[in-house]
Design a protein around this motif. Structure first.
Motif, short mmCIF file in Angstrom:
data_model
loop_
_atom_site.label_atom_id
_atom_site.label_comp_id
_atom_site.label_asym_id
_atom_site.label_seq_id
_atom_site.Cartn_x
_atom_site.Cartn_y
_atom_site.Cartn_z
N VAL A 7 33.72 49.93 42.12
CA VAL A 7 34.87 49.05 42.86
C VAL A 7 36.43 49.41 43.40
N ARG A 9 39.27 48.03 43.06
CA ARG A 9 39.84 47.59 41.22
C ARG A 9 39.15 45.97 40.67
N PHE A 10 39.07 46.08 39.42
CA PHE A 10 38.40 45.06 38.78
C PHE A 10 39.30 44.26 37.86
N PRO A 11 39.46 42.91 37.88
CA PRO A 11 39.14 42.24 38.79
C PRO A 11 39.41 42.07 39.59
N TYR A 12 38.40 41.98 41.19
CA TYR A 12 40.02 42.05 42.19
C TYR A 12 39.12 40.30 43.36
N GLU A 16 33.43 42.86 44.15
CA GLU A 16 33.33 42.59 42.47
C GLU A 16 32.56 41.82 41.89
N ILE A 35 30.45 49.68 35.56
CA ILE A 35 31.29 48.92 37.05
C ILE A 35 32.77 50.50 36.72
N ALA A 37 35.82 51.19 37.90
CA ALA A 37 36.84 50.93 39.14
C ALA A 37 38.35 51.95 39.20
N VAL A 51 33.59 48.75 31.85
CA VAL A 51 34.28 49.20 32.79
C VAL A 51 35.32 50.11 33.54
N TYR A 90 31.11 50.15 46.68
CA TYR A 90 31.02 49.45 47.51
C TYR A 90 32.48 49.46 48.29
#
Length: 352
Positions: A7, A9-12, A16, A35, A37, A51, A90
Motif C-alpha cells: 500500500v 501508506r498506512f493507515p490512509y 489500505e 502489509i 507500507a 505493517v 494496490y
C-alpha cells in the motif's frame, strides 16, 4: 503461504482499509500476511497484522524522474525478494510485473477506473502480472475488452447499520481524503448556498494536498455550516453515518468508493458525481447523480423532500441497496481470490 500486500501508506484510505481486511482474512485461513507500507518510516502492528514501513517514495512512469524510479523499484525489489510467495500491489506500480522473481506471484490491484490503462505501454506492463484484480465493473470490462484477464473483486463492507433515526436535520457527510481528484470545491460552493436553508456539510478525511486544502478553507470561510473534521476513527465515522441524512460523493474518478458502500450499509442515500464507477453503485437514477453545482443543489433539496415523505419509493430503494451490499460485498470474493492465488502457487511448484 506468505502474502505481502503493498500500500502507499498506512493507515490512509480505501485501498489500505481493504488490504487490512484481506490480510485478516488470509491469516484466518491459516496463511501469513503482512502489509508493506511504502511511505511509512517505521514498522508497526495494527489490529494483529504486521505493517512493514519501507520508507520509499513512489514514482510514476515519468522519464524525467528516472533516477528516483530506479531507486524506488530497487528498494521495493530488495524488500520483497525471497520473502513472500505472493505480493499484491494496490498502488499502480506497473514495473512490479517485470521484477525477476520467477517463484513469486505478482498481482496488480486496479482500484480506480483508469481509461488510459489500455494504452499500448500500460497494457503491455499490466500483462506481465500473474493476475490483475479490480474492484469496479467499468475497469473490469475495459480490461477484458483488450483481452487482459482480470478478476472482479468487490470490496468487503461490514453490515454496520445502526438503529434508524427518525428526525431530519439537513446534515450531510463527505468521507474523503483531501486531494484534487475528490472535487471537494463543488459541494462546498453548493452547501454555502444551501446553508441559507439550514443545511450542514461535514467533511471527514486526511489532508493529502495542503495547497488544495488551503483553497478549500478559503472557499468555505465565513460559512460555519461547512465543517472540516479531519481524520476520524471507525467508531467516530459510524456515529457520523448514523446521524446524517445522506452522503455526498463528488469525485472526478474513483473505483468502488468505500464511502458509498458504507453509506449503503447504514441505509443512507448517496448523491454522487455522474461517473461510471458511481453509476455502477448508486444505479442510473437522476435523483442520486449530479453533473454540476446546479444539479447537486437541486438533488439535495429533492432528497430532503423525499426524507420528509414517509410514503415514497426512497425506503424501498435503500432496502434494495442494503440487500445488494449483503449479497455482493460480503467478502465471498476474498475466497475466490485466495483460491486463485493457491492455484497459481501450485503451478509454480512452491507449495510448502
Amino acid at each position: 503461504m506468505k502474502i505481502g500486500l503493498i500500500v502507499t501508506r498506512f493507515p490512509y484510505g480505501g485501498a489500505e482499509k481493504q488490504a487490512l481486511m484481506f490480510a485478516k482474512f488470509i491469516t484466518n485461513q491459516g496463511h501469513r500476511a503482512e502489509i508493506l507500507a511504502l511511505e511509512n518510516k517505521e514498522s508497526i502492528s495494527f489490529e494483529g497484522i504486521d505493517v512493514i514501513g519501507l520508507n520509499l517514495k513512489p514514482v510514476g512512469l515519468n522519464p524525467k524522474k528516472i533516477i528516483q524510479l530506479i531507486k524506488f523499484n530497487f528498494g521495493l525489489y530488495r524488500a520483497i525478494k525471497q520473502t513472500y510467495d505472493c505480493v499484491i500491489s494496490y498502488p499502480q506500480n506497473y514495473l512490479l510485473g517485470l521484477y525477476p522473481l520467477k517463484n513469486m506471484i505478482k498481482i496488480l490491484s486496479i482500484r480506480i477506473f483508469y481509461p488510459n490503462s489500455i494504452s499500448f505501454l500500460r497494457r503491455k506492463l499490466i500483462s506481465t502480472f500473474d493476475l490483475v484484480v479490480t474492484n469496479n465493473l467499468p475497469q473490469y470490462s475495459l480490461l477484458h475488452a483488450v483481452k487482459i484477464k482480470a478478476l472482479l473483486l468487490n470490496n468487503l463492507v461490514a453490515n454496520e447499520m445502526q438503529q434508524e433515526k427518525t428526525e431530519i436535520n439537513k446534515e450531510y457527510l463527505i468521507v474523503s481524503n483531501i486531494k484534487k481528484r475528490k472535487n471537494l470545491e463543488l459541494p462546498i460552493r453548493v452547501f454555502k448556498k444551501l446553508s441559507e436553508k439550514g443545511f450542514i456539510l461535514n467533511i471527514a478525511g486526511r489532508i493529502e494536498d495542503q495547497e488544495y486544502y488551503d483553497v478549500l478553507i478559503k472557499l468555505a470561510e465565513n460559512c460555519s455550516s461547512i465543517k472540516f473534521l479531519g481524520i476520524k476513527s471507525r467508531n467516530e465515522l459510524n456515529k457520523l453515518y448514523s446521524v446524517v441524512d445522506g452522503v455526498i460523493h463528488p469525485s472526478l474518478n474513483e473505483g468502488a468508493a468505500n464511502s458509498i458502500l458504507e453509506a449503503m450499509s447504514f441505509k443512507k442515500p448517496v448523491i454522487a458525481s455522474r461517473i461510471p464507477e458511481n453509476i455502477a453503485l448508486v444505479e442510473n437514477k437522476k435523483e442520486f447523480l449530479f453533473d454540476d453545482e446546479n444539479s447537486l443543489y437541486n438533488n439535495v433539496i429533492k432528497l430532503n423532500t423525499y426524507l420528509n415523505d414517509k410514503e415514497n419509493w426512497l425506503d424501498k430503494y435503500l432496502n434494495y441497496q442494503l440487500e445488494k451490499l449483503r449479497l455482493a460485498y460480503d467478502g465471498s470474493d476474498y475466497i475466490i481470490l485466495l483460491d486463485k492465488i493457491k492455484m497459481l502457487h501450485n503451478s509454480i511448484g512452491q507449495v510448502k
